[in-house]
Design a protein around this motif. Structure first.
Motif, PDB file in Angstrom:
ATOM      1  N   PRO A 167     -36.307  15.592   8.229  1.00  0.00           N
ATOM      2  CA  PRO A 167     -36.393  14.524   9.173  1.00  0.00           C
ATOM      3  C   PRO A 167     -35.325  13.503   9.117  1.00  0.00           C
ATOM      4  CG  PRO A 167     -37.560  14.103   7.068  1.00  0.00           C
ATOM      5  CD  PRO A 167     -37.415  15.883   6.644  1.00  0.00           C
ATOM      6  N   THR A 168     -34.346  13.577   8.591  1.00  0.00           N
ATOM      7  CA  THR A 168     -32.804  13.294   9.209  1.00  0.00           C
ATOM      8  C   THR A 168     -31.849  14.251   9.085  1.00  0.00           C
ATOM      9  OG1 THR A 168     -32.332  13.116   6.935  1.00  0.00           O
ATOM     10  CG2 THR A 168     -33.380  11.684   7.214  1.00  0.00           C
ATOM     11  N   GLY A 169     -32.397  15.574   9.563  1.00  0.00           N
ATOM     12  CA  GLY A 169     -31.518  16.406  10.075  1.00  0.00           C
ATOM     13  C   GLY A 169     -30.385  15.956  11.341  1.00  0.00           C
ATOM     14  N   ASP A 170     -31.376  15.663  12.034  1.00  0.00           N
ATOM     15  CA  ASP A 170     -29.535  15.160  12.998  1.00  0.00           C
ATOM     16  C   ASP A 170     -29.079  13.405  12.761  1.00  0.00           C
ATOM     17  OD1 ASP A 170     -30.271  17.353  14.716  1.00  0.00           O
ATOM     18  OD2 ASP A 170     -31.677  16.358  15.819  1.00  0.00           O
ATOM     19  N   LEU A 171     -29.399  13.509  11.534  1.00  0.00           N
ATOM     20  CA  LEU A 171     -29.249  11.599  11.646  1.00  0.00           C
ATOM     21  C   LEU A 171     -27.939  11.331  10.986  1.00  0.00           C
ATOM     22  CD1 LEU A 171     -32.426  10.201  10.948  1.00  0.00           C
ATOM     23  CD2 LEU A 171     -30.776   9.858  12.778  1.00  0.00           C
ATOM     24  N   ASP A 172     -27.200  10.784  11.075  1.00  0.00           N
ATOM     25  CA  ASP A 172     -26.256  10.105  10.381  1.00  0.00           C
ATOM     26  C   ASP A 172     -26.871   9.369   8.801  1.00  0.00           C
ATOM     27  OD1 ASP A 172     -25.850   7.105  11.044  1.00  0.00           O
ATOM     28  OD2 ASP A 172     -26.457   7.708  12.700  1.00  0.00           O
ATOM     29  N   THR A 173     -25.159   9.112   8.109  1.00  0.00           N
ATOM     30  CA  THR A 173     -25.899   8.545   6.796  1.00  0.00           C
ATOM     31  C   THR A 173     -26.422   7.569   6.580  1.00  0.00           C
ATOM     32  OG1 THR A 173     -23.130   7.607   6.767  1.00  0.00           O
ATOM     33  CG2 THR A 173     -23.956   9.934   5.858  1.00  0.00           C
ATOM     34  N   VAL A 174     -26.452   6.047   7.786  1.00  0.00           N
ATOM     35  CA  VAL A 174     -26.813   4.851   7.701  1.00  0.00           C
ATOM     36  C   VAL A 174     -28.094   5.178   7.421  1.00  0.00           C
ATOM     37  CG1 VAL A 174     -26.958   3.172   8.757  1.00  0.00           C
ATOM     38  CG2 VAL A 174     -25.291   3.438   8.160  1.00  0.00           C
ATOM     39  N   ASN A 175     -28.318   5.997   9.129  1.00  0.00           N
ATOM     40  CA  ASN A 175     -30.023   5.471   9.224  1.00  0.00           C
ATOM     41  C   ASN A 175     -30.852   6.898   9.018  1.00  0.00           C
ATOM     42  OD1 ASN A 175     -30.479   4.691  12.430  1.00  0.00           O
ATOM     43  ND2 ASN A 175     -29.039   5.868  12.551  1.00  0.00           N
ATOM     44  N   THR A 176     -29.971   7.788   7.895  1.00  0.00           N
ATOM     45  CA  THR A 176     -30.318   8.887   6.850  1.00  0.00           C
ATOM     46  C   THR A 176     -30.936   7.399   6.056  1.00  0.00           C
ATOM     47  OG1 THR A 176     -29.449  10.617   6.748  1.00  0.00           O
ATOM     48  CG2 THR A 176     -30.067   9.989   5.154  1.00  0.00           C
ATOM     49  N   ALA A 177     -30.910   6.967   5.220  1.00  0.00           N
ATOM     50  CA  ALA A 177     -30.829   5.450   4.341  1.00  0.00           C
ATOM     51  C   ALA A 177     -31.913   4.769   4.891  1.00  0.00           C
ATOM     52  CB  ALA A 177     -30.092   4.808   4.047  1.00  0.00           C
ATOM     53  N   ILE A 178     -31.935   4.376   6.015  1.00  0.00           N
ATOM     54  CA  ILE A 178     -33.323   3.787   6.840  1.00  0.00           C
ATOM     55  C   ILE A 178     -34.193   4.686   6.765  1.00  0.00           C
ATOM     56  CG2 ILE A 178     -33.799   2.839   8.717  1.00  0.00           C
ATOM     57  CD1 ILE A 178     -30.702   1.584  10.041  1.00  0.00           C
ATOM     58  N   ILE A 179     -34.457   5.624   7.140  1.00  0.00           N
ATOM     59  CA  ILE A 179     -35.527   7.021   7.613  1.00  0.00           C
ATOM     60  C   ILE A 179     -35.919   6.237   5.745  1.00  0.00           C
ATOM     61  CG2 ILE A 179     -35.974   8.941   8.132  1.00  0.00           C
ATOM     62  CD1 ILE A 179     -36.280   7.418  10.234  1.00  0.00           C
ATOM     63  N   MET A 180     -35.402   7.159   5.440  1.00  0.00           N
ATOM     64  CA  MET A 180     -35.290   6.998   4.026  1.00  0.00           C
ATOM     65  C   MET A 180     -36.088   6.519   2.820  1.00  0.00           C
ATOM     66  SD  MET A 180     -35.514  10.895   3.421  1.00  0.00           S
ATOM     67  CE  MET A 180     -36.461  10.714   1.815  1.00  0.00           C
ATOM     68  N   LYS A 181     -35.801   5.139   3.371  1.00  0.00           N
ATOM     69  CA  LYS A 181     -36.406   3.418   2.748  1.00  0.00           C
ATOM     70  C   LYS A 181     -38.082   3.641   3.433  1.00  0.00           C
ATOM     71  CE  LYS A 181     -36.247  -0.433   1.010  1.00  0.00           C
ATOM     72  NZ  LYS A 181     -37.100  -0.786   1.474  1.00  0.00           N
ATOM     73  N   LEU A 182     -38.001   3.830   4.645  1.00  0.00           N
ATOM     74  CA  LEU A 182     -38.898   4.002   5.906  1.00  0.00           C
ATOM     75  C   LEU A 182     -40.224   4.456   4.483  1.00  0.00           C
ATOM     76  CD1 LEU A 182     -38.206   3.151   9.233  1.00  0.00           C
ATOM     77  CD2 LEU A 182     -40.054   1.730   7.567  1.00  0.00           C
ATOM     78  N   LEU A 183     -39.250   6.124   4.534  1.00  0.00           N
ATOM     79  CA  LEU A 183     -40.443   7.444   4.238  1.00  0.00           C
ATOM     80  C   LEU A 183     -40.829   7.302   2.683  1.00  0.00           C
ATOM     81  CD1 LEU A 183     -39.402   9.942   5.763  1.00  0.00           C
ATOM     82  CD2 LEU A 183     -40.987   9.401   6.111  1.00  0.00           C
ATOM     83  N   THR A 184     -39.691   6.693   1.649  1.00  0.00           N
ATOM     84  CA  THR A 184     -40.271   6.482   0.757  1.00  0.00           C
ATOM     85  C   THR A 184     -41.523   4.814  -0.085  1.00  0.00           C
ATOM     86  OG1 THR A 184     -38.083   5.466   0.062  1.00  0.00           O
ATOM     87  CG2 THR A 184     -38.630   7.894  -0.605  1.00  0.00           C
ATOM     88  N   ASP A 185     -41.086   3.626   0.859  1.00  0.00           N
ATOM     89  CA  ASP A 185     -41.875   3.091   0.840  1.00  0.00           C
ATOM     90  C   ASP A 185     -43.400   3.154   1.257  1.00  0.00           C
ATOM     91  OD1 ASP A 185     -40.551   0.966   0.223  1.00  0.00           O
ATOM     92  OD2 ASP A 185     -39.718   0.057   2.348  1.00  0.00           O
ATOM     93  N   LEU A 186     -43.525   4.240   1.886  1.00  0.00           N
ATOM     94  CA  LEU A 186     -44.864   5.065   2.380  1.00  0.00           C
ATOM     95  C   LEU A 186     -45.632   5.420   1.091  1.00  0.00           C
ATOM     96  CD1 LEU A 186     -44.601   5.727   6.228  1.00  0.00           C
ATOM     97  CD2 LEU A 186     -45.428   3.701   5.539  1.00  0.00           C
ATOM     98  N   ASN A 187     -44.612   6.396   0.794  1.00  0.00           N
ATOM     99  CA  ASN A 187     -45.245   7.225  -0.323  1.00  0.00           C
ATOM    100  C   ASN A 187     -45.257   5.554  -1.611  1.00  0.00           C
ATOM    101  OD1 ASN A 187     -44.104   8.575  -3.342  1.00  0.00           O
ATOM    102  ND2 ASN A 187     -45.409   9.213  -2.141  1.00  0.00           N
TER     103      ASN A 187
END
Ligand SMILES: Nc1ncnc2c1ncn2[C@@H]1O[C@H](COP(=O)(O)OP(=O)(O)OP(=O)(O)O)[C@@H](O)[C@H]1O
Length: 399
Positions: A167-187
């Motif tokens: 899910p973060t394969g095409d993203l820079d580090t900042v967006n990776t952090a944002i996406i991982m925060k979103l996903l782990t919050d959902l979890n």
């Protein structure tokens, strides 16, 4: 999953992708699938997601037994109701706005009225921080923003499981952090089970268990120790805090960071017109740089054509002299770009350069302060009519 086999037919040959995989994933778990290329990770995800059927073996997903005989119609319904997908390449429908993309799974499921769907789509997009982008088309969004819309769409029908393929394969580090925060919050907060395929070693430490795949088999299963997980989450929260702080300081759009262009790292910030004040702190250094470059007869630093060229991924050579071809009537919402530390060394031998073979360095071995490009927003349209999101997107591909 019980003794799952998957063999693809390639001509008359069978390619075994999974060779007897058995495992149980508990509700609310976060599983990371990791391993060698061709090891069967994506195939496993596709089987869990019922996109592919096993050749042999059976699987129970959300209480439903699935084997090679299960009808496609049953699988399609199961997918719509219980599973959300997030892929590396975002996969949004380009002709629909962010809001319409999120409404789509709800329309297909047909359980909510039009107004309920709209309300839910708005609330989901708000949840992923995209409430100001409801009417934007995917092409007007940056990669990180598109992925946030994809997540909102993936959870539209309240799925039990989210399947994430890089899910973060095409993203820079900042967006990776944002996406991982979103996903782990959902979890954590909504108990949505996450199954994520990734090659990113850093990301696997957010999960509960790591499944190591090799040659179509599970090689080993590793439980992530609580203390390592805690450490990684604390780091993630610090990163998110710093991103939020930067936004408060006036950086309102995506923040792109790239460490591969040069050793010191380069950084770009995109600001909206209201952010002029915060740019002022750079102005002194910028003026010095400008004078210096002008004395050296270098290319103009504040030429809007520079911006255009960068936006169009066509960085000219440092020796070119440009004529400004920027249409001052352009309606673009971009009012300022501040680009610091863009030290594009032509000799540097890094992966980014491999992708950018045709690109000449903007200015050799220098820090470029490309700043404050004022673009009046009058009525006429032009080919330069790009939104800040498009420009952000274009720039993030280059940097
Ligand atoms: N549709 C297909 N047709 C034929 N062979 C396939 C197909 N999909 C996958 N394979 C083969 O199955 C094996 C497992 O592929 P899979 O994509 O699951 O691996 P992976 O671990 O996800 O690899 P990567 O990390 O490189 O993406 C590979 O040998 C691949 O070539």
């Amino acid at each position: 999953m019980k003794n799952i086999h998957k063999t693809y037919l390639l001509g008359i040959e069978g390619v075994p992708a999974l060779r007897g995989v058995s495992m149980t994933i508990k509700r609310g778990e976060f599983i990371c699938i990791f391993g060698t290329s061709g090891g069967g990770k994506t195939t496993m995800l596709n089987i869990i997601g019922t996109i592919d059927k096993p050749t042999k073996g059976e699987m129970k997903l959300c209480g439903k037994l699935i084997n090679h005989k299960t009808s496609d119609k049953d699988l399609a319904f199961l997918r719509l109701k219980n599973i959300g997908f997030v892929f590396q390449t975002f996969n949004l429908l380009s002709s629909l706005t962010a809001l319409e993309n999120v409404e789509m799974p709800m329309i297909l499921l047909g359980e909510l009225s039009a107004s309920e769907r709209r309300e839910r789509a708005i609330s989901l997009l708000t949840k992923v921080g995209m409430k100001d982008r409801l009417d934007h088309f995917p092409s007007q969004l940056s990669g990180g923003e598109q992925q946030r819309v994809t997540i909102a769409r993936a959870i539209a029908n309240n799925p039990d499981v989210l399947l994430l393929d890089e899910p973060t394969g095409d993203l820079d580090t900042v967006n990776t952090a944002i996406i991982m925060k979103l996903l782990t919050d959902l979890n954590k907060k909504e108990n949505i089970t996450l199954v994520m395929v990734t090659h990113d070693v850093g990301l696997k430490m957010y999960s509960d268990r790591i499944i190591w795949m090799r040659d179509g088999k599970i090689q080993r299963i590793e439980t992530v120790p609580e203390h390592s997980k805690k450490e990684h989450f604390q780091k993630l929260y610090r990163e998110i805090e710093s991103i939020n702080q930067k936004q408060k300081d006036g950086i309102t759009s995506v923040f792109v960071e790239n460490n591969s262009i040069n050793k010191r790292g380069s950084m770009s910030e995109y600001r909206k017109p209201t952010d002029y004040k915060s740019i002022a702190s750079y102005s002194h250094k910028k003026q010095q740089q400008q004078q210096q470059y002008q004395q050296q007869n270098e290319s103009p630093i504040f030429s809007s054509s520079n911006v255009n060229n960068i936006i169009n991924a066509d960085i000219p050579s440092s020796s070119s002299s440009y004529t400004s071809n920027y249409n001052s009537n352009s309606q673009t919402s971009l009012n300022a770009i501040n680009m610091t530390n863009f030290n594009n060394n032509s000799n540097s031998n890094n992966s980014n350069n491999n992708n950018n073979n045709n690109r000449q360095p903007l200015l050799k071995d220098t820090d470029v302060y490309l700043d404050i490009v004022e673009v009046p927003s009058s009525s006429s349209s032009s080919s330069n009519n790009k939104s800040i999101e498009q420009i952000t997107n274009d720039l993030s591909k280059i940097l």
